[in-house]
Design a protein around this motif. Structure first.
Motif, PDB file in Angstrom:
ATOM      1  N   PRO A  25     -30.830  -1.608  60.069  1.00 39.21           N
ATOM      2  CA  PRO A  25     -31.967  -0.418  59.985  1.00 39.21           C
ATOM      3  C   PRO A  25     -32.704  -0.197  61.385  1.00 39.21           C
ATOM      4  O   PRO A  25     -32.905  -1.108  62.226  1.00 39.21           O
ATOM      5  CB  PRO A  25     -32.734  -1.054  59.168  1.00 39.21           C
ATOM      6  N   ASP A  26     -32.860   0.914  61.659  1.00 40.19           N
ATOM      7  CA  ASP A  26     -33.545   1.478  62.941  1.00 40.19           C
ATOM      8  C   ASP A  26     -35.161   1.944  62.732  1.00 40.19           C
ATOM      9  O   ASP A  26     -35.567   1.634  61.223  1.00 40.19           O
ATOM     10  CB  ASP A  26     -32.964   2.610  63.640  1.00 40.19           C
ATOM     11  N   PRO A  27     -35.877   2.108  63.633  1.00 42.74           N
ATOM     12  CA  PRO A  27     -37.361   2.381  63.233  1.00 42.74           C
ATOM     13  C   PRO A  27     -37.638   3.409  61.995  1.00 42.74           C
ATOM     14  O   PRO A  27     -38.523   3.277  61.160  1.00 42.74           O
ATOM     15  CB  PRO A  27     -37.873   2.946  64.606  1.00 42.74           C
ATOM     16  N   ASP A  28     -36.596   4.386  61.972  1.00 46.56           N
ATOM     17  CA  ASP A  28     -36.988   5.628  60.982  1.00 46.56           C
ATOM     18  C   ASP A  28     -36.754   4.835  59.722  1.00 46.56           C
ATOM     19  O   ASP A  28     -37.423   5.242  58.735  1.00 46.56           O
ATOM     20  CB  ASP A  28     -35.854   6.736  61.333  1.00 46.56           C
ATOM     21  N   SER A  29     -35.620   4.098  59.378  1.00 45.27           N
ATOM     22  CA  SER A  29     -35.276   3.584  58.044  1.00 45.27           C
ATOM     23  C   SER A  29     -36.536   2.512  57.819  1.00 45.27           C
ATOM     24  O   SER A  29     -36.990   2.464  56.803  1.00 45.27           O
ATOM     25  CB  SER A  29     -34.089   2.832  58.063  1.00 45.27           C
ATOM     26  N   LEU A  30     -37.008   1.577  58.777  1.00 43.41           N
ATOM     27  CA  LEU A  30     -37.875   0.527  58.592  1.00 43.41           C
ATOM     28  C   LEU A  30     -39.302   1.080  58.280  1.00 43.41           C
ATOM     29  O   LEU A  30     -39.794   0.786  57.369  1.00 43.41           O
ATOM     30  CB  LEU A  30     -37.918  -0.449  59.735  1.00 43.41           C
ATOM     31  N   ALA A  31     -39.633   2.193  59.083  1.00 42.10           N
ATOM     32  CA  ALA A  31     -40.677   2.674  58.611  1.00 42.10           C
ATOM     33  C   ALA A  31     -40.967   3.416  57.431  1.00 42.10           C
ATOM     34  O   ALA A  31     -41.903   3.443  56.710  1.00 42.10           O
ATOM     35  CB  ALA A  31     -41.168   3.716  59.940  1.00 42.10           C
ATOM     36  N   ALA A  33     -39.063   2.766  54.850  1.00 47.27           N
ATOM     37  CA  ALA A  33     -39.203   1.436  53.920  1.00 47.27           C
ATOM     38  C   ALA A  33     -40.744   0.789  53.675  1.00 47.27           C
ATOM     39  O   ALA A  33     -41.214   0.945  52.419  1.00 47.27           O
ATOM     40  CB  ALA A  33     -38.370   0.381  54.267  1.00 47.27           C
ATOM     41  N   ILE A  34     -41.359   0.708  54.497  1.00 49.09           N
ATOM     42  CA  ILE A  34     -42.715   0.247  54.410  1.00 49.09           C
ATOM     43  C   ILE A  34     -43.832   1.364  54.172  1.00 49.09           C
ATOM     44  O   ILE A  34     -44.703   1.029  53.415  1.00 49.09           O
ATOM     45  CB  ILE A  34     -43.035  -0.555  55.575  1.00 49.09           C
ATOM     46  N   ALA A  35     -43.464   2.711  54.373  1.00 48.56           N
ATOM     47  CA  ALA A  35     -44.142   3.490  54.122  1.00 48.56           C
ATOM     48  C   ALA A  35     -44.293   3.679  52.284  1.00 48.56           C
ATOM     49  O   ALA A  35     -45.073   3.812  51.681  1.00 48.56           O
ATOM     50  CB  ALA A  35     -43.963   4.909  54.451  1.00 48.56           C
ATOM     51  N   LEU A  36     -42.897   3.891  51.991  1.00 46.20           N
ATOM     52  CA  LEU A  36     -42.718   3.915  50.398  1.00 46.20           C
ATOM     53  C   LEU A  36     -43.276   2.628  49.761  1.00 46.20           C
ATOM     54  O   LEU A  36     -43.823   2.649  48.757  1.00 46.20           O
ATOM     55  CB  LEU A  36     -41.138   3.927  50.236  1.00 46.20           C
ATOM     56  N   GLU A  37     -43.094   1.336  50.502  1.00 47.05           N
ATOM     57  CA  GLU A  37     -43.839   0.228  49.812  1.00 47.05           C
ATOM     58  C   GLU A  37     -45.359   0.556  49.725  1.00 47.05           C
ATOM     59  O   GLU A  37     -45.778   0.301  48.463  1.00 47.05           O
ATOM     60  CB  GLU A  37     -43.713  -0.900  50.740  1.00 47.05           C
ATOM     61  N   SER A  38     -46.015   1.123  50.646  1.00 48.08           N
ATOM     62  CA  SER A  38     -47.367   1.380  50.633  1.00 48.08           C
ATOM     63  C   SER A  38     -47.739   2.344  49.552  1.00 48.08           C
ATOM     64  O   SER A  38     -48.742   2.286  48.765  1.00 48.08           O
ATOM     65  CB  SER A  38     -47.858   1.784  52.098  1.00 48.08           C
ATOM     66  N   LEU A  39     -47.034   3.357  49.458  1.00 46.59           N
ATOM     67  CA  LEU A  39     -47.072   4.533  48.397  1.00 46.59           C
ATOM     68  C   LEU A  39     -47.034   3.754  47.161  1.00 46.59           C
ATOM     69  O   LEU A  39     -47.778   4.108  45.949  1.00 46.59           O
ATOM     70  CB  LEU A  39     -46.344   5.546  48.545  1.00 46.59           C
ATOM     71  N   ALA A  40     -45.960   2.837  46.775  1.00 45.77           N
ATOM     72  CA  ALA A  40     -45.715   2.307  45.586  1.00 45.77           C
ATOM     73  C   ALA A  40     -46.817   1.504  45.201  1.00 45.77           C
ATOM     74  O   ALA A  40     -47.454   1.576  44.044  1.00 45.77           O
ATOM     75  CB  ALA A  40     -44.416   1.411  45.541  1.00 45.77           C
ATOM     76  N   ARG A  41     -47.256   0.477  46.111  1.00 49.03           N
ATOM     77  CA  ARG A  41     -48.533  -0.592  45.978  1.00 49.03           C
ATOM     78  C   ARG A  41     -49.894   0.365  45.609  1.00 49.03           C
ATOM     79  O   ARG A  41     -50.557   0.076  44.752  1.00 49.03           O
ATOM     80  CB  ARG A  41     -48.734  -1.306  46.950  1.00 49.03           C
ATOM     81  N   GLU A  66     -41.537  -7.355  63.741  1.00 51.23           N
ATOM     82  CA  GLU A  66     -42.575  -8.458  64.181  1.00 51.23           C
ATOM     83  C   GLU A  66     -43.989  -7.776  64.258  1.00 51.23           C
ATOM     84  O   GLU A  66     -44.748  -8.398  63.405  1.00 51.23           O
ATOM     85  CB  GLU A  66     -42.176  -9.211  65.389  1.00 51.23           C
ATOM     86  N   LEU A  67     -43.926  -6.680  64.854  1.00 55.90           N
ATOM     87  CA  LEU A  67     -45.357  -5.946  65.159  1.00 55.90           C
ATOM     88  C   LEU A  67     -45.805  -5.301  63.875  1.00 55.90           C
ATOM     89  O   LEU A  67     -47.204  -5.490  63.656  1.00 55.90           O
ATOM     90  CB  LEU A  67     -45.302  -5.113  66.098  1.00 55.90           C
ATOM     91  N   PHE A  68     -44.947  -4.902  63.106  1.00 59.05           N
ATOM     92  CA  PHE A  68     -45.484  -4.020  61.771  1.00 59.05           C
ATOM     93  C   PHE A  68     -45.481  -5.083  60.386  1.00 59.05           C
ATOM     94  O   PHE A  68     -45.651  -4.849  59.385  1.00 59.05           O
ATOM     95  CB  PHE A  68     -44.570  -2.944  61.474  1.00 59.05           C
ATOM     96  N   ASP A  69     -45.112  -6.492  60.778  1.00 55.52           N
ATOM     97  CA  ASP A  69     -45.132  -7.466  59.641  1.00 55.52           C
ATOM     98  C   ASP A  69     -44.187  -7.043  58.500  1.00 55.52           C
ATOM     99  O   ASP A  69     -44.649  -6.889  57.253  1.00 55.52           O
ATOM    100  CB  ASP A  69     -46.575  -7.738  59.088  1.00 55.52           C
ATOM    101  N   VAL A  70     -43.105  -6.741  59.065  1.00 54.24           N
ATOM    102  CA  VAL A  70     -42.081  -6.203  57.928  1.00 54.24           C
ATOM    103  C   VAL A  70     -41.275  -7.497  57.371  1.00 54.24           C
ATOM    104  O   VAL A  70     -40.885  -8.213  58.194  1.00 54.24           O
ATOM    105  CB  VAL A  70     -41.034  -5.228  58.400  1.00 54.24           C
ATOM    106  N   THR A  71     -41.066  -7.653  56.105  1.00 49.40           N
ATOM    107  CA  THR A  71     -40.112  -8.838  55.674  1.00 49.40           C
ATOM    108  C   THR A  71     -39.002  -8.355  55.042  1.00 49.40           C
ATOM    109  O   THR A  71     -38.815  -8.608  53.713  1.00 49.40           O
ATOM    110  CB  THR A  71     -41.246  -9.548  54.694  1.00 49.40           C
ATOM    111  N   PRO A  72     -38.013  -7.846  55.666  1.00 47.09           N
ATOM    112  CA  PRO A  72     -36.800  -7.241  55.054  1.00 47.09           C
ATOM    113  C   PRO A  72     -35.905  -8.627  54.587  1.00 47.09           C
ATOM    114  O   PRO A  72     -36.063  -9.673  55.487  1.00 47.09           O
ATOM    115  CB  PRO A  72     -36.034  -6.652  56.079  1.00 47.09           C
TER     116      PRO A  72
END
Length: 332
Positions: A25-31, A33-41, A66-72
């Motif tokens: 996964p690249d930044p587009d995919s990772l970003a 993913a965490i954006a959808l996580e935020s919307l879901a929560r 690391e900088l965005f605290d992603v936990t894939p």
């Protein structure tokens, strides 16, 4: 009901969500993913798991995590089925650039890449006219009047920047509009750190080989190198070679284990690079991509045969892949 509304309504009906990124996964995919996580929560989803196949080796991808605290988490079939709903971001078809079994049906797909066939999902939001999946997720925030945190705004902005090569690689009007929206909500210090990360040593070695082995026909370049561990170096090399004065199309090839990996770039408006790779090499492996950025993998032995000396393999790849590409593209 809009696609965004359909996705957000589906999230409200679930208590847990699995988000699957594509392989490596690249930044587009990772970003995304965490954006959808935020919307879901924000809609009451208690558990969100982010899964990926492949590896995370590019220096900016590792720094992003690391900088965005992603936990894939590493993908497994058990983890895929552990939650109420499953979403794909930045890819769309099970088994294509992801380890999900092809027979799986997905609940939500959000992507900007063209799909090579039907997408087995309940809700499909694929916008091929967009330059990044992160752009689509940013519009979800705007449409739903959900305010992104500085973390999410920064992640989406960086995802868009990298997907469109800092707005050099054919961004659409939507990327500019969304970037303005995200910029005032972002954290500049995080973005500065991401742009300052360093290269891995083995990437530098491969990068040097890409430059040294380049062959030019008119405005087209091809570079075929030997074995490497980090395929991201091929993409980095392709990006760099495209900056050479007078060059508008590039293909870089390298050998990883028993496969030939391809990474191509072009800024020619009359050339669809993804379709070109499909026409040339689809009968030999898995290739495809966008009009300006494409790649894939070909099995090594059917293309180059077997040889103990790496130089012999590289010469065969150069003759049977690089030369064929240059002949086809330079004559279009």
């Amino acid at each position: 009901m809009s696609d965004a509304a359909a996705v957000l309504t589906r999230l409200r009906s679930a208590s847990s969500l699995t988000v699957v990124c594509h392989d490596d996964p690249d930044p587009d995919s990772l970003a995304s993913a965490i954006a959808l996580e935020s919307l879901a929560r924000a809609r009451g989803v208690d558990t969100v798991d982010i899964l990926y196949g492949g590896t995370i080796v590019h220096q900016q991808n590792r720094a992003f995590v690391e900088l965005f605290d992603v936990t894939p988490q590493r993908y497994s079939d058990a983890k895929l089925g552990a939650n109420d709903i499953v979403a794909f971001v930045d890819h769309s078809v099970p088994g294509d650039h992801n380890p999900v079994p092809p027979e799986e049906t997905i609940d939500i797909v959000i992507d900007h890449h063209p799909a090579d066939g039907p997408i087995p999902a309940d809700i499909v939001d694929v916008r091929e006219s967009y330059g990044a999946t992160a752009t689509i997720l940013a519009e979800y925030f705007r449409e739903s009047a959900t305010e992104p945190t500085p973390r999410i705004a920064s992640a989406l902005l960086f995802g868009i920047h990298r997907e469109r090569l800092d707005f050099y690689r054919q961004p659409t009007d939507r990327e500019y509009a969304v970037a303005d929206y995200l910029h005032e909500r972002s954290d500049p210090s995080r973005l500065r750190e991401l742009y300052g990360v360093s290269f891995l040593p083995d990437s530098v070695d491969a990068f040097g080989d890409v430059i040294h082995n380049r062959v030019r026909w008119g405005s087209c370049l091809a570079s075929c190198i030997g074995r490497l561990e980090n395929r991201v170096a091929l993409a980095q090399g392709a990006d760099f070679l495209l900056n050479i004065d007078g060059v508008d199309t590039v293909l870089v090839c390298g050998i990883i284990r028993e496969e030939i990996h391809l990474s191509g770039r072009t800024n020619r408006p009359d050339l669809d690079l993804g379709e070109t790779l499909i026409e040339l090499f689809a009968d030999r492996g898995n290739v495809g991509g966008h009009d300006d950025m494409a790649g894939g993998q070909l099995p090594l032995t059917p293309v180059a045969g077997t040889a103990e000396e790496e130089a012999v393999l590289v010469d065969r790849v150069r003759d049977r892949i690089g030369r064929e590409f240059l002949e086809a593209v330079s004559n279009t």
